[in-house]
Write an enzyme that holds these catalytic residues in place. Structure first.
Site, mmCIF file in Angstrom:
data_model
loop_
_atom_site.group_PDB
_atom_site.id
_atom_site.type_symbol
_atom_site.label_atom_id
_atom_site.label_comp_id
_atom_site.label_asym_id
_atom_site.label_seq_id
_atom_site.Cartn_x
_atom_site.Cartn_y
_atom_site.Cartn_z
ATOM 1 C CB ALA A 26 -10.176 40.776 -22.530
ATOM 2 C CB CYS A 27 -11.546 40.337 -17.526
ATOM 3 S SG CYS A 27 -10.606 41.822 -17.153
ATOM 4 C CB SER A 28 -10.822 34.823 -18.585
ATOM 5 O OG SER A 28 -10.918 35.248 -19.930
#
Length: 348
Positions: A26-28
């Protein structure tokens, strides 16, 4: 940062990744350009606590690229910056005094260039390099043409990352390494970045969904492709903000739709497995007003640093505050405390 310290970071990540294999990653990152200013929102999603520190670096710090082959780039910081330091080693996010913003996110499919004679900069150090020497996206891209991003191998694996950058004019770019080549997306196609697959695939996949020419409804899971679709759709459909405060609120609200709850389970693609990459913290960067916001997932409070209140003059001490201090709220530049310059040479 020494090569040994970087190796420890990569070894830890590599061993964990080897165990997790293809667990949810993840990570955005989201950029909103408006008539009132430019706001970047970002989540840090990781499988282990990164013990974030918000660090204010002054101008005039001499650094090197922290590569192991002896051919590292050397530079002196031209601009002061406020960054998030992760695991005591990597600059993972930040903004400098010119409103230049940089974000480092995970991309499993990254394949870095074959090492050549260009001076190298470690992938965990490249954000600090860009923040130190760049006022604009154009300058940062020119700097990246002069150096080579190097991933230090440990346990037979590399630490794969990609980069997003933006500046106070609203210019933006995403830099990835695909099949051993650097790929740069600049402009409107670089407003959203999540994780694998690379951005070309994400943009093509977007065409299947409503608002982008397709018919499929917005997906609700935490898969990187699904988060990319949701962030892109909401970014496209939110009303034009009336001021910068409203712009910040809109970006923050979108960020929350792509955050991964602590203890969440990943049900992407019909697979039911525990998600080991929850959102640890969120940042917002107001490039025009030079305000850098931070909120840890374990805290109900958001706090921020007004870069205009930081003395970035050469010779000033490096200062920091812990991102895990849950009592922090509001503007906290006065809470930053000097630290010893352990990982960088003294100002020159």
């Amino acid at each position: 940062m020494t090569a040994k310290q970087l190796s420890v970071l990569v070894l830890s990540a590599s061993l964990s990744l080897g165990l997790l294999d293809q667990a949810a990653t993840a990570c955005s990152r989201i950029l909103l350009n408006t008539d009132h200013g430019h706001v970047v929102g970002r989540t840090m999603d990781l499988y282990i606590p990164d013990h974030p520190k918000l660090v204010a670096y002054p101008r005039g710090i001499a650094r090197d690229g922290a590569v192991t082959d002896g051919n590292g780039v050397r530079w002196v910081s031209k601009y002061g910056s406020v960054v998030v330091n992760s695991l005591g080693i990597a600059t993972s996010d930040g903004m400098n005094e010119k409103g230049f913003v940089a974000n480092l996110l995970y991309l499993h499919d990254s394949q870095y260039e074959t090492r050549d004679t260009r001076p190298g900069v470690a992938n965990a150090m490249v954000l600090q390099y860009l923040l130190d020497v760049s006022a604009t996206v154009a300058e940062a891209l020119a700097e990246l043409d002069k150096v080579q991003i190097v991933s230090v191998k440990a346990a037979g694996r590399e630490w794969p990352l990609h980069i997003s950058i933006s500046d106070a004019t609203g210019d933006s770019a995403v830099i990835e390494f695909v099949n051993g080549a650097k790929v740069v997306h600049r402009g409107k196609d670089s407003s959203v970045m999540t994780n694998e697959p690379p951005l070309d695939w994400q943009l093509n996949n977007l065409k299947k969904y409503r608002y982008f020419g397709g018919t499929e409804p917005l997906p609700g899971d935490i898969d990187p492709a699904s988060r990319f679709v949701r962030a892109s759709a909401f970014l496209k459909t939110i009303p034009a903000p009336k001021d910068i405060r409203e712009a910040l609120a809109e970006v923050y609200s979108i960020v929350k739709t792509v955050s991964v709850p602590l203890g969440a389970e990943n049900t992407s693609a019909g697979v039911h497995s525990e998600d080991t990459w929850p959102t640890l913290w969120t940042t917002l960067a107001d490039a025009g007003d030079r305000l850098y916001f931070f909120q840890a997932s374990g805290s109900p409070n958001m706090f921020w640093i007004d870069l205009g209140k930081i003395n970035f003059a050469k010779g000033m001490p490096i200062k920091q505050v812990s991102g895990e201090e849950i009592s922090l709220v509001g503007e906290v530049s006065s809470k930053l405390k000097p630290i010893k310059n352990k990982h960088h040479r003294k100002p020159v």
